[in-house]
Scaffold this motif. Structure first.
Motif, PDB file in Angstrom:
ATOM      1  N   GLY A  15       0.673  -1.143  -0.015  1.00 42.29           N
ATOM      2  CA  GLY A  15      -0.096   0.082   0.090  1.00 42.29           C
ATOM      3  C   GLY A  15       0.933   1.236  -0.167  1.00 42.29           C
ATOM      4  O   GLY A  15       2.154   1.339   0.117  1.00 42.29           O
ATOM      5  N   GLY A  16       0.234   2.336   0.019  1.00 43.04           N
ATOM      6  CA  GLY A  16       0.518   3.590  -0.208  1.00 43.04           C
ATOM      7  C   GLY A  16       1.644   4.032   1.044  1.00 43.04           C
ATOM      8  O   GLY A  16       2.795   4.511   0.916  1.00 43.04           O
ATOM      9  N   LEU A  17       1.353   3.668   2.178  1.00 45.64           N
ATOM     10  CA  LEU A  17       2.468   3.846   3.265  1.00 45.64           C
ATOM     11  C   LEU A  17       3.613   2.925   3.216  1.00 45.64           C
ATOM     12  O   LEU A  17       4.550   3.907   3.381  1.00 45.64           O
ATOM     13  CB  LEU A  17       1.670   3.752   4.798  1.00 45.64           C
ATOM     14  CG  LEU A  17       2.783   3.966   5.858  1.00 45.64           C
ATOM     15  CD1 LEU A  17       3.002   5.478   5.902  1.00 45.64           C
ATOM     16  CD2 LEU A  17       2.090   3.544   7.186  1.00 45.64           C
ATOM     17  N   VAL A  18       3.539   1.808   2.834  1.00 40.73           N
ATOM     18  CA  VAL A  18       4.883   1.061   2.856  1.00 40.73           C
ATOM     19  C   VAL A  18       5.472   1.552   1.626  1.00 40.73           C
ATOM     20  O   VAL A  18       6.886   2.059   1.690  1.00 40.73           O
ATOM     21  CB  VAL A  18       4.776  -0.290   2.483  1.00 40.73           C
ATOM     22  CG1 VAL A  18       5.679  -1.164   2.129  1.00 40.73           C
ATOM     23  CG2 VAL A  18       3.998  -0.919   4.003  1.00 40.73           C
ATOM     24  N   GLU A  58      -5.117   3.041   4.726  1.00 41.07           N
ATOM     25  CA  GLU A  58      -5.115   3.682   3.528  1.00 41.07           C
ATOM     26  C   GLU A  58      -5.779   5.234   3.294  1.00 41.07           C
ATOM     27  O   GLU A  58      -5.224   5.634   2.400  1.00 41.07           O
ATOM     28  CB  GLU A  58      -6.189   2.698   2.848  1.00 41.07           C
ATOM     29  CG  GLU A  58      -5.594   1.134   2.528  1.00 41.07           C
ATOM     30  CD  GLU A  58      -4.182   1.440   1.801  1.00 41.07           C
ATOM     31  OE1 GLU A  58      -3.873   1.682   0.691  1.00 41.07           O
ATOM     32  OE2 GLU A  58      -2.878   1.143   2.555  1.00 41.07           O
ATOM     33  N   SER A  59      -6.556   5.283   4.268  1.00 42.61           N
ATOM     34  CA  SER A  59      -7.234   6.743   4.238  1.00 42.61           C
ATOM     35  C   SER A  59      -6.311   7.806   4.564  1.00 42.61           C
ATOM     36  O   SER A  59      -6.127   8.775   4.316  1.00 42.61           O
ATOM     37  CB  SER A  59      -8.252   7.111   5.037  1.00 42.61           C
ATOM     38  OG  SER A  59      -8.437   6.228   6.067  1.00 42.61           O
ATOM     39  N   THR A  60      -5.247   7.362   5.632  1.00 38.91           N
ATOM     40  CA  THR A  60      -4.433   8.276   6.182  1.00 38.91           C
ATOM     41  C   THR A  60      -3.149   8.677   5.264  1.00 38.91           C
ATOM     42  O   THR A  60      -2.845   9.859   5.158  1.00 38.91           O
ATOM     43  CB  THR A  60      -3.478   7.538   7.428  1.00 38.91           C
ATOM     44  OG1 THR A  60      -4.627   7.193   8.426  1.00 38.91           O
ATOM     45  CG2 THR A  60      -2.812   8.369   8.102  1.00 38.91           C
ATOM     46  N   GLY A 113       3.594  21.407  -4.844  1.00 39.19           N
ATOM     47  CA  GLY A 113       3.307  21.272  -6.152  1.00 39.19           C
ATOM     48  C   GLY A 113       3.716  20.230  -7.115  1.00 39.19           C
ATOM     49  O   GLY A 113       3.550  20.071  -8.620  1.00 39.19           O
ATOM     50  N   LYS A 114       4.223  19.087  -6.494  1.00 36.60           N
ATOM     51  CA  LYS A 114       4.585  18.038  -7.294  1.00 36.60           C
ATOM     52  C   LYS A 114       3.747  16.815  -6.753  1.00 36.60           C
ATOM     53  O   LYS A 114       3.068  16.801  -5.766  1.00 36.60           O
ATOM     54  CB  LYS A 114       5.801  17.629  -6.926  1.00 36.60           C
ATOM     55  CG  LYS A 114       7.202  18.646  -7.392  1.00 36.60           C
ATOM     56  CD  LYS A 114       8.494  18.132  -6.927  1.00 36.60           C
ATOM     57  CE  LYS A 114       8.738  17.741  -5.806  1.00 36.60           C
ATOM     58  NZ  LYS A 114      10.371  17.702  -5.441  1.00 36.60           N
ATOM     59  N   THR A 115       3.637  15.646  -7.729  1.00 36.08           N
ATOM     60  CA  THR A 115       2.956  14.613  -7.441  1.00 36.08           C
ATOM     61  C   THR A 115       4.000  13.546  -7.003  1.00 36.08           C
ATOM     62  O   THR A 115       4.940  13.339  -7.603  1.00 36.08           O
ATOM     63  CB  THR A 115       2.571  13.890  -8.826  1.00 36.08           C
ATOM     64  OG1 THR A 115       1.618  14.824  -9.290  1.00 36.08           O
ATOM     65  CG2 THR A 115       1.502  12.882  -8.429  1.00 36.08           C
ATOM     66  N   LEU A 116       3.754  12.760  -6.041  1.00 34.04           N
ATOM     67  CA  LEU A 116       4.834  12.087  -4.976  1.00 34.04           C
ATOM     68  C   LEU A 116       4.886  10.802  -6.044  1.00 34.04           C
ATOM     69  O   LEU A 116       4.006   9.792  -6.340  1.00 34.04           O
ATOM     70  CB  LEU A 116       4.245  11.626  -3.886  1.00 34.04           C
ATOM     71  CG  LEU A 116       4.885  10.742  -2.875  1.00 34.04           C
ATOM     72  CD1 LEU A 116       6.329  11.492  -2.557  1.00 34.04           C
ATOM     73  CD2 LEU A 116       4.422  10.746  -1.484  1.00 34.04           C
ATOM     74  N   ASP A 117       5.969  10.573  -6.476  1.00 36.57           N
ATOM     75  CA  ASP A 117       6.202   9.220  -7.073  1.00 36.57           C
ATOM     76  C   ASP A 117       6.419   8.076  -6.374  1.00 36.57           C
ATOM     77  O   ASP A 117       7.518   8.087  -5.412  1.00 36.57           O
ATOM     78  CB  ASP A 117       7.510   9.624  -8.003  1.00 36.57           C
ATOM     79  CG  ASP A 117       7.700   8.272  -9.038  1.00 36.57           C
ATOM     80  OD1 ASP A 117       6.881   7.403  -8.854  1.00 36.57           O
ATOM     81  OD2 ASP A 117       8.586   8.052  -9.662  1.00 36.57           O
ATOM     82  N   LEU A 118       5.551   7.107  -6.187  1.00 32.91           N
ATOM     83  CA  LEU A 118       5.679   6.044  -5.252  1.00 32.91           C
ATOM     84  C   LEU A 118       5.952   4.710  -6.019  1.00 32.91           C
ATOM     85  O   LEU A 118       5.755   3.648  -5.420  1.00 32.91           O
ATOM     86  CB  LEU A 118       4.335   5.713  -4.723  1.00 32.91           C
ATOM     87  CG  LEU A 118       4.244   6.935  -3.589  1.00 32.91           C
ATOM     88  CD1 LEU A 118       3.012   6.783  -2.860  1.00 32.91           C
ATOM     89  CD2 LEU A 118       5.285   6.997  -2.453  1.00 32.91           C
ATOM     90  N   THR A 119       6.663   4.795  -7.267  1.00 36.73           N
ATOM     91  CA  THR A 119       6.934   3.661  -7.874  1.00 36.73           C
ATOM     92  C   THR A 119       8.389   3.109  -7.308  1.00 36.73           C
ATOM     93  O   THR A 119       9.496   3.971  -7.494  1.00 36.73           O
ATOM     94  CB  THR A 119       7.208   3.706  -9.463  1.00 36.73           C
ATOM     95  OG1 THR A 119       8.009   5.210  -9.618  1.00 36.73           O
ATOM     96  CG2 THR A 119       5.892   3.857 -10.111  1.00 36.73           C
ATOM     97  N   VAL A 120       8.387   2.359  -6.465  1.00 35.73           N
ATOM     98  CA  VAL A 120       9.389   1.772  -5.613  1.00 35.73           C
ATOM     99  C   VAL A 120       9.791   0.381  -5.702  1.00 35.73           C
ATOM    100  O   VAL A 120       8.738  -0.349  -6.098  1.00 35.73           O
ATOM    101  CB  VAL A 120       9.464   2.375  -4.134  1.00 35.73           C
ATOM    102  CG1 VAL A 120       9.441   3.560  -4.034  1.00 35.73           C
ATOM    103  CG2 VAL A 120       8.192   1.826  -3.272  1.00 35.73           C
ATOM    104  N   ASP A 121      10.858  -0.159  -5.287  1.00 35.22           N
ATOM    105  CA  ASP A 121      11.210  -1.537  -5.333  1.00 35.22           C
ATOM    106  C   ASP A 121      10.537  -2.009  -3.593  1.00 35.22           C
ATOM    107  O   ASP A 121      11.211  -1.708  -2.618  1.00 35.22           O
ATOM    108  CB  ASP A 121      12.656  -1.698  -5.150  1.00 35.22           C
ATOM    109  CG  ASP A 121      12.954  -3.200  -5.017  1.00 35.22           C
ATOM    110  OD1 ASP A 121      12.076  -4.093  -5.230  1.00 35.22           O
ATOM    111  OD2 ASP A 121      14.097  -3.647  -4.497  1.00 35.22           O
TER     112      ASP A 121
END
Length: 445
Positions: A84-87, A412-414, A427-435
């Motif tokens: 998920g997003g937090l990890v 998930e909502s947090t 003003g940027k989008t957080l890039d969460l493409t990670v290993d």
């Protein structure tokens, strides 16, 4: 303190710590302050003496509960979806090197008075006692569709544009009954009410897919992971990370007062006669009470037990979701249980939370359906807290205020709130493409 910063962050709650870490990694100069002498704010982690003092008014709990030091009771307990997003955010900031995760044993749903394991794949659908034979086949087809769905592969869409088709229409196509929709929507897609049914189906499908992929990640009984010693480790891990990038953390800073110029723009924060100048202020609702409104209240029961939650296959860590329809309510109820296996309590002890969005002024009565599923408890505390949302326009006043934590027992909502705030601040989008393999979790022994 009399120097200039890009951002001053007030409060060391989970949201503020994650934002402080993200902004530090981006190269911004961050000063992070808290009026308390401990990390975590509303989402702090308490030992038994602290818990007793906060909820019973004295700091001498009974000896039979064991050593106070061995308790790490999270005030806002939430499991993390493995993919998920937090990890992803934790990996993005490299804070995972300061934390040890352990897989969570079980993910269950309450249906027609009983607790059932949440089926998340075509194979599990066929085994689940939640559905009759014909419904199992329909659910299996739906799960295969979700597993195979790829944005970039039109063949996998089966002629449906999920940006236009609603979740309700997609469910109709597979002929799923209300009972099945209830557990898929609330226990897999983790929607908090039924409004998602009339939204485009893409979000619903991606949420179910995230659940199934997270479940497959550790081959365990749930898609969730949780840090050893609980979430109290997270703010401290972010404080360390921030220091690596030149950020500054200060606890016990009384009366953190945000300073505004004649145009109403924040330009600094004053504490103990010193002002730290800054371009932007990030804080939780308690630091700018005139710029937030109350939107609800969370009711919760915190229980100490000497056994796992019954009917969860003796799981040492588990989430049970009670969908609103099953209880005749407007909002879902959540059970969270963790134990000595995650080092949050002494050997043989379990910490359970029952939480929900309050719909009455009687939390004890309201939480009864969840508490009845726990079996005997050694101790039980009831507590409520108000939920606030910002009312300001951050483009006008340079103040970025997080929303209060909701009743859910997952992140998930947090993390959604954190990512939105990050985009507004930078003003940027957080890039969460990670290993994702950078965050591993030990399975249950």
């Amino acid at each position: 303190m009399d120097e200039e910063y890009d951002v001053v962050v007030l409060g060391t709650g989970l949201k503020e710590c994650i934002l402080s870490g993200l902004l530090s990694v981006d190269g911004l100069k961050v000063l992070h302050m808290d009026r308390n002498d401990y990390y975590g704010g509303e989402s702090t982690s308490l030992n038994l003496n602290q818990l007793w003092k906060r909820l019973r008014g004295s700091d001498t709990p009974p000896a039979h509960l064991g050593s106070s030091r061995e308790y790490n009771v999270d005030m806002i307990p939430k499991f993390m979806m493995a993919n998920g997003g937090l990890v992803r955010t934790l990996i993005h900031t490299d804070v995972t090197k300061y934390l040890n995760f352990k897989a969570v044993d079980g993910s269950f749903v309450y249906n027609k008075g009983k607790i059932h394991k949440v089926p998340a794949t075509d194979v599990e659908a066929l085994k689940s006692p939640l559905m009759g034979l014909f419904e199992k086949r329909r659910a299996r087809k739906f799960f295969i569709y979700v597993q195979d769905y790829e944005d970039s592969d039109p063949k996998s869409h089966e002629g449906l544009d999920l940006n236009k088709v609603t979740a309700r229409d997609l469910i109709l196509k597979y002929g799923l009954d209300d009972n099945t929709v209830d557990f898929i929507g609330h226990a897999l897609a983790l929607h908090r009410d039924d409004s998602y049914l009339d939204q485009p189906a893409i979000d619903f499908v991606k949420r179910v897919k995230l659940y199934a992929e997270s479940l497959a990640r550790f081959q365990g009984g749930s898609p969730y992971i949780y840090p050893l010693y609980g979430l109290g480790e997270l703010p401290q891990a972010f404080a360390r990370l921030s220091a690596v990038y030149g950020g500054t953390y200060m606890l016990s800073k009384p009366q953190c007062k945000v300073e505004f110029d004649e145009d109403g723009k924040a330009f600094g924060v004053t504490s103990e006669g010193e002002t730290a100048k800054c371009k932007k202020v990030v804080c939780d609702p308690s630091y700018l009470t005139d710029k937030v409104k109350k939107v609800g209240k969370v009711a919760r029961a915190i229980c100490i037990m000497s056994h796992p939650i019954p009917n969860t296959h003796d799981a040492h860590s588990v989430q049970v979701i009670l969908p609103q329809k099953q209880l005749g309510r407007k909002s879902d109820m959540y059970l969270f249980c963790c134990s000595y296996s995650h080092n949050v309590a002494p050997k043989g002890k379990y910490i359970a939370f029952v939480t929900t969005e309050a719909e009455t002024d009687n939390p004890e009565e309201e939480l009864k359906p969840g508490i009845e599923l726990l079996g005997p408890t050694d101790e039980i505390f009831f507590d409520t807290y108000d939920r606030y949302e910002p009312t300001n326009q951050n483009a006008v006043d340079n103040c970025f205020i997080s929303t209060s934590y909701d009743a859910t027992t997952h992140f998930e909502s947090t993390v959604k709130d954190v990512i939105t705030l990050y985009s507004q601040i930078t003003g940027k989008t957080l890039d969460l493409t990670v290993d994702l393999s950078a965050a591993s979790a030990a399975a249950e022994e």
